[in-house]
Motif scaffolding. Structure first.
Motif, PDB file in Angstrom:
ATOM      1  N   LYS A 186     -13.120 114.586  18.567  1.00 36.14           N
ATOM      2  CA  LYS A 186     -13.773 114.597  17.257  1.00 36.14           C
ATOM      3  C   LYS A 186     -14.128 116.015  16.840  1.00 36.14           C
ATOM      4  N   SER A 187     -14.641 116.798  17.787  1.00 36.07           N
ATOM      5  CA  SER A 187     -15.025 118.177  17.487  1.00 36.07           C
ATOM      6  C   SER A 187     -13.809 119.020  17.095  1.00 36.07           C
ATOM      7  N   LEU A 188     -12.706 118.865  17.825  1.00 38.60           N
ATOM      8  CA  LEU A 188     -11.499 119.646  17.542  1.00 38.60           C
ATOM      9  C   LEU A 188     -10.881 119.246  16.201  1.00 38.60           C
ATOM     10  N   LEU A 189     -10.889 117.970  15.893  1.00 43.28           N
ATOM     11  CA  LEU A 189     -10.370 117.520  14.594  1.00 43.28           C
ATOM     12  C   LEU A 189     -11.215 118.060  13.452  1.00 43.28           C
ATOM     13  N   HIS A 190     -12.530 118.106  13.663  1.00 46.49           N
ATOM     14  CA  HIS A 190     -13.436 118.663  12.648  1.00 46.49           C
ATOM     15  C   HIS A 190     -13.198 120.162  12.476  1.00 46.49           C
ATOM     16  N   GLU A 191     -13.089 120.876  13.591  1.00 46.70           N
ATOM     17  CA  GLU A 191     -12.848 122.322  13.533  1.00 46.70           C
ATOM     18  C   GLU A 191     -11.511 122.635  12.877  1.00 46.70           C
ATOM     19  N   GLY A 192     -10.540 121.753  13.069  1.00 51.60           N
ATOM     20  CA  GLY A 192      -9.221 121.968  12.502  1.00 51.60           C
ATOM     21  C   GLY A 192      -9.076 121.442  11.088  1.00 51.60           C
ATOM     22  N   ASN A 193     -10.166 120.929  10.530  1.00 53.88           N
ATOM     23  CA  ASN A 193     -10.180 120.404   9.157  1.00 53.88           C
ATOM     24  C   ASN A 193      -9.099 119.339   8.925  1.00 53.88           C
ATOM     25  N   PHE A 194      -8.886 118.506   9.944  1.00 53.88           N
ATOM     26  CA  PHE A 194      -7.908 117.436   9.767  1.00 53.88           C
ATOM     27  C   PHE A 194      -8.503 116.383   8.842  1.00 53.88           C
ATOM     28  N   PRO A 195      -7.723 115.875   7.870  1.00 54.05           N
ATOM     29  CA  PRO A 195      -8.248 114.926   6.870  1.00 54.05           C
ATOM     30  C   PRO A 195      -8.904 113.701   7.518  1.00 54.05           C
ATOM     31  N   LYS A 196     -10.156 113.467   7.213  1.00 53.53           N
ATOM     32  CA  LYS A 196     -10.901 112.367   7.816  1.00 53.53           C
ATOM     33  C   LYS A 196     -10.274 111.014   7.518  1.00 53.53           C
ATOM     34  N   GLU A 197      -9.696 110.890   6.317  1.00 54.83           N
ATOM     35  CA  GLU A 197      -9.120 109.608   5.929  1.00 54.83           C
ATOM     36  C   GLU A 197      -7.863 109.270   6.729  1.00 54.83           C
ATOM     37  N   ASN A 198      -7.327 110.253   7.454  1.00 55.55           N
ATOM     38  CA  ASN A 198      -6.120 110.027   8.247  1.00 55.55           C
ATOM     39  C   ASN A 198      -6.407 109.941   9.745  1.00 55.55           C
ATOM     40  N   ILE A 199      -7.657 109.732  10.104  1.00 58.15           N
ATOM     41  CA  ILE A 199      -8.056 109.677  11.507  1.00 58.15           C
ATOM     42  C   ILE A 199      -8.509 108.270  11.882  1.00 58.15           C
ATOM     43  N   VAL A 200      -8.018 107.773  13.002  1.00 59.94           N
ATOM     44  CA  VAL A 200      -8.479 106.511  13.582  1.00 59.94           C
ATOM     45  C   VAL A 200      -8.814 106.780  15.039  1.00 59.94           C
ATOM     46  N   ILE A 201     -10.046 106.491  15.448  1.00 59.11           N
ATOM     47  CA  ILE A 201     -10.463 106.697  16.831  1.00 59.11           C
ATOM     48  C   ILE A 201     -10.996 105.385  17.390  1.00 59.11           C
ATOM     49  N   VAL A 202     -10.400 104.954  18.493  1.00 60.24           N
ATOM     50  CA  VAL A 202     -10.807 103.723  19.168  1.00 60.24           C
ATOM     51  C   VAL A 202     -11.079 104.063  20.622  1.00 60.24           C
ATOM     52  N   SER A 203     -12.220 103.666  21.142  1.00 62.21           N
ATOM     53  CA  SER A 203     -12.526 103.878  22.552  1.00 62.21           C
ATOM     54  C   SER A 203     -13.075 102.583  23.133  1.00 62.21           C
ATOM     55  N   GLU A 204     -12.254 101.938  23.932  1.00 64.83           N
ATOM     56  CA  GLU A 204     -12.633 100.670  24.548  1.00 64.83           C
ATOM     57  C   GLU A 204     -11.729 100.413  25.744  1.00 64.83           C
ATOM     58  N   ARG A 205     -12.153  99.551  26.630  1.00 68.74           N
ATOM     59  CA  ARG A 205     -11.371  99.280  27.826  1.00 68.74           C
ATOM     60  C   ARG A 205     -10.051  98.608  27.457  1.00 68.74           C
ATOM     61  N   PHE A 247      -3.363 110.297  12.399  1.00 65.05           N
ATOM     62  CA  PHE A 247      -3.603 110.557  13.815  1.00 65.05           C
ATOM     63  C   PHE A 247      -4.515 109.483  14.388  1.00 65.05           C
ATOM     64  N   LEU A 248      -4.056 108.860  15.470  1.00 61.58           N
ATOM     65  CA  LEU A 248      -4.844 107.824  16.130  1.00 61.58           C
ATOM     66  C   LEU A 248      -5.119 108.217  17.577  1.00 61.58           C
TER      67      LEU A 248
END
Length: 268
Positions: free
Chosen positions: A48-67, A32-33
């Motif tokens: 981030k909070s919802l992914l944590h609450e849903g126990n989504f695997p951290k190793e499968n998460i990519v989060i980018v926030s930039e213009r 999930f990106l």
């Protein structure tokens, strides 16, 4: 592996259903990106909070926030950051239809391995909700699907990125390129996603859609194209004004009859 890319900008108020549907998938073996355009609200922290609450695997998460340069640019960025063999774009506010979607898509990949695999979509309109029901035989020969319900091989998205010069139909230009280059498409009759079409650009910019659609097909290079453009200016451009000002009851009556490719589940 499938990479699910969600593009957002100031989506705090409508991102929850999207992320919850991601976390509810029985098959967690997907990436999930979140590609966020430097939101000014609390979108990123909410995700981030919802992914944590849903126990989504951290190793499968990519989060980018930039213009970025808009949605199409963000979609290209998501492809470049992803690692899956296939990519699915699930817009902020949209969601997977049920908890078995990734499983079904993986089964289809293993069965057919087509370049493009697509399913059906539950559409939400002001006048009701129903299943988008087109196919390549009698419907749209380029996109008989909504892009939230299609997966494309990542290597093809890298080979032909979305064209930033298209404001709305960047996805259609991609699929037209895939068609004319004879890449394989495969349809499965299960519902992949729920798409809220009430505020989408493809619902609210009929004139620009007509112009970009002509450009994809090369019609804008034809002699006397200005006449066709004038036609769209006279017929398509007023539609948005009418939609913005006509009574909702009248519009619902009109669109319930116009949307012949929708299998209605509920009419409001």
């Amino acid at each position: 592996m499938i990479s699910v890319v969600t593009v957002t900008w100031n989506a705090e108020n409508f991102i929850s259903d999207t992320i919850v549907s991601v976390c509810k998938q029985k098959n967690r073996n997907f990436e999930f990106l979140l590609i966020d355009g430097a939101s000014k609200d609390n979108t990123v922290n909410r995700v981030k909070s919802l992914l944590h609450e849903g126990n989504f695997p951290k190793e499968n998460i990519v989060i980018v926030s930039e213009r970025d340069k808009g949605m199409v640019d963000a979609m290209n960025k998501g492809v470049s950051r992803s690692k899956g063999d296939y990519v699915l774009f699930l817009n902020g506010g949209d969601s997977f239809y049920d908890e078995n979607v990734i499983d079904k898509l993986e089964e289809t990949i293993n069965k057919v391995g087509a370049d493009v695999i697509y399913g059906r979509t539950m559409m939400i309109f002001y006048e009701g909700r129903g299943i988008y029901n087109e196919n390549e035989e009698y419907g749209d020969p380029i996109m008989p699907f909504i892009h939230q319900s299609v997966i494309v091989k990542r290597n093809l998205l890298l080979k032909h990125p979305f064209d930033l010069s298209y404001k709305i139909l960047g996805d259609r230009e991609l699929f037209y390129w895939l068609r004319i280059n004879k890449y394989t498409f495969h349809y499965e009759p299960y519902i992949v996603s729920i798409y809220d079409a009430r505020e989408g650009g493809s619902e609210n910019n009929p004139y620009l859609i007509a112009i970009e659609g002509d450009r994809i097909l090369g019609l804008d290079k034809k002699t006397f194209y200005w006449l066709r453009k004038l036609r769209w200016r006279c017929t398509k451009a007023p539609i948005q004004f009418i939609k913005n000002n006509a009574p909702r009851k009248w519009l619902n009556w009109y669109f319930l009859r116009k949307r012949k490719n929708i299998e209605w589940v509920e009419k409001y």
